[in-house]
Enzyme design. Structure first.
Site, PDB file in Angstrom:
ATOM      1  CG  ASP A 127      -2.141  -0.895   0.980  1.00 29.77           C
ATOM      2  OD1 ASP A 127      -2.033  -1.822   0.166  1.00 29.77           O
ATOM      3  OD2 ASP A 127      -3.180  -0.679   1.615  1.00 29.77           O
ATOM      4  CB  CYS A 185       1.378  -6.134   4.105  1.00 28.01           C
ATOM      5  SG  CYS A 185       3.038  -5.813   4.748  1.00 28.01           S
ATOM      6  CB  SER A 240      -2.910   4.753   5.408  1.00 31.06           C
ATOM      7  OG  SER A 240      -1.883   4.219   6.205  1.00 31.06           O
ATOM      8  CE  LYS A 252      -6.186  -2.780   1.965  1.00 28.22           C
ATOM      9  NZ  LYS A 252      -4.840  -2.538   2.411  1.00 28.22           N
TER      10      LYS A 252
END
Length: 553
Positions: free
Chosen positions: A80, A121, A468, A123
């Site tokens: 991301d 991490c 985020s 997803k």
């Protein structure tokens, strides 16, 4: 013991299958053992995943030692941080569904008896858990661990605050090019998920609290031998889960999900869990509404304060006892349920380290009386919106400002970087929801720039996109219905007044009801931003953020 893998191993008619297995180097002597799928998201482009090849070896050793035979396969990983602020971010959330589908396809096609999920991490972790819940087979997760803090002139650094927010500080003239260059070189010193309680580490904590990884897994550092030992024990435990016939849905129950939400609220975790936990629960046959998060948050105090909202790092949480110690502090509120370790939640809590400390406080001395997330509703978000209240200053918990409207993140970012956002503004970024984005992009670049420019206590940002885990300040996302569905956020005009009241759980567009109705009647949806490929298909199937942005059946 009857096994799923018997379908490919047993019987005269399976001679061709056995021949293919032998062709991989599979020893004939291992034919009676359970076949374990080891799904890994190892990749060279994500710091949180670059150490996974070594962990794969230790998981394999554990599986072999306990009497199983492992087969490694992989799923894609998207970072991301690298995709933030450009078109690549469209693919981040949609990759969650791809990951779940890939795992289902491989595991079901090859009839693995159990599944070890090596993840770290954003997803990727929820995508793997969704697959494990969907198939309801013995499954166990191991997260690869947090990154050590960086260093600059003896000060500890974390990725988000000391790179993304540093961009805003540079624009403001607070730091020079030399310091910016030093920060970007030193903020990420090696392997691991980013050092604060951002989405990756929040999901690791949720996974452990849910009972799907071994005690201590979430905070064990990526570079530690403890993590290697934990990888070995995870592989060994996988085989035992098969022998004990412990399937994933017997762990992922309604009570376990509520435990996970309690821990999330107590830590002050990422708002992205409000998307991911319901999506995982749905695959496990459990229904979790948006309101459940707000109910639990109102009853669970925030007992830790990690970056971005606080000053502690994941390494501090590890040394303070990790999730077992958090469970011990919350024991009176938690459900006593089974976990993949073979211990119950209360047993883990009773065995946790207990000592006086500042990192994980007693509930009576909590950082805040309520948990980290609040759900807001009002005429601007009839189906709900989400804010990380643990990262909002007291000065901005109640705020009324004038709307600055943008139909994409790029439009907003350009105006922010030009210095044209002023105190008293509410930055509105719309058509970035699950359908409108498509993909519900994270807005870390604009939120970090606003914070870095010193506007965090005078400017709010609202969006039908998401944030985020590194976002801090009065940033309200997941506004539902989204703009592309004709939600009220699409009706905001430049200069409209918007009221935000976090304690009252309200967010309203301050115009007359008749005027809002008139705008809705005259609204026509814009053309989709993307008309080809996976994202075009995704946008036609995805549901609103208040449902977890899952795909329609």
């Amino acid at each position: 013991m009857k096994m799923r893998s018997d379908a490919i191993k047993k019987g005269v008619e399976r001679a061709p299958v056995r021949a293919l297995l032998y062709g991989t180097g599979f020893p004939k002597s291992q034919m009676e053992k359970p076949l374990i799928g080891l799904v890994s998201s190892a990749t060279d482009i994500i710091p949180g995943h670059i150490g996974m090849k070594e962990l794969e070896r230790f998981i394999e050793k554990g599986v072999h030692s306990a009497g199983g035979y492992p087969f490694i396969f992989s799923v894609p990983g998207i970072c991301d941080g690298i995709t933030m602020g450009h078109s690549g971010m469209h693919y981040s959330l949609p990759s969650r569904e791809l990951i779940a589908d890939i795992i289902e396809a491989v595991v079901e096609a090859h009839r693995f008896d159990g599944l070890v999920m090596l993840t770290n991490c954003d997803k990727i972790t929820p995508g793997m858990l969704m697959a494990g819940a969907r198939m309801d087979i013995p499954a166990i997760a191991i997260t690869a661990g947090p990154m050590l803090s960086g260093r600059y002139e003896m000060e500890r650094l974390s990725f988000v605050r000391d790179t993304f927010e540093a961009v805003g500080r540079f624009q403001r003239g607070e730091i020079d090019e030399r310091e910016l260059a030093c920060l970007e070189e030193e903020a990420c010193p090696g392997a691991g998920s980013c050092q604060g309680l951002y989405t990756a580490n929040t999901m690791a904590c949720v996974t452990e609290a849910l009972g799907m990884s071994l005690p201590g897994c979430a905070t064990a550092l990526a570079v530690s031998s403890k993590k290697r030992r934990m990888a070995f024990e995870t592989g060994a435990r996988m085989v035992e889960l098969i022998k004990e016939e412990v399937n994933s849905r017997s762990i992922m129950t309604d009570a376990a999900f509520r435990n996970a939400i309690m821990v999330d609220m107590a830590l002050g975790g990422s708002t992205n869990t409000v998307l991911h936990i319901p999506a995982i629960a749905r695959e496990a046959g459990v229904t979790l509404s948006l309101e459940v998060f707000d109910e639990i948050s109102a009853s669970v105090p925030q007992i830790a304060s990690l970056r971005p909202g606080g000053e502690h790092f994941m390494e501090d949480l590890e040394y303070a006892g990790g999730i077992p110690t958090v469970l011990s502090k919350l024991k009176d509120k938690l459900n006593d349920v089974s976990t993949v370790s073979g211990l119950t939640t209360w047993q883990i809590a009773d065995g946790a380290p207990a000592f006086e400390q500042e990192v994980i406080r007693d509930p009576e001395n909590a950082y805040k009386k309520e948990g980290g997330i609040a759900v807001l509703k009002g005429n601007l978000a009839p189906q709900g919106a989400v804010v990380k209240q643990s990262a909002v200053s007291e000065a901005m918990r109640v705020f009324t400002g004038r709307a600055r409207t943008f139909d994409s993140e790029e439009e907003a970012m350009k105006v922010i970087m030009e210095g044209n956002i002023k105190s008293g503004d509410v930055v509105v970024i719309r058509y970035e929801g699950p359908k409108g984005g498509p993909g519900m992009r994270e807005m870390l670049s604009p939120t970090a720039a606003i914070a870095g420019m010193g506007l965090g206590d005078s400017v709010a940002l609202i969006t039908d996109g998401r944030f985020s885990g590194g976002t801090r300040g009065p940033c309200i996302g997941h506004i539902s219905p989204e703009a592309m569905e004709g939600g009220p956020i699409a009706m905001i005009k430049e200069g409209d007044k918007i009221s935000i009241d976090i304690p009252a759980r309200k967010i309203d567009l301050l115009i007359k009801e008749e005027e809002l109705s008139r705008r809705i009647e005259n609204w026509t949806p814009p053309q989709p931003k993307i008309n080809t490929g996976y994202l075009a298909r995704y946008s036609k199937q995805v549901t609103s953020a208040n449902t977890g942005a899952v795909l329609k059946p």
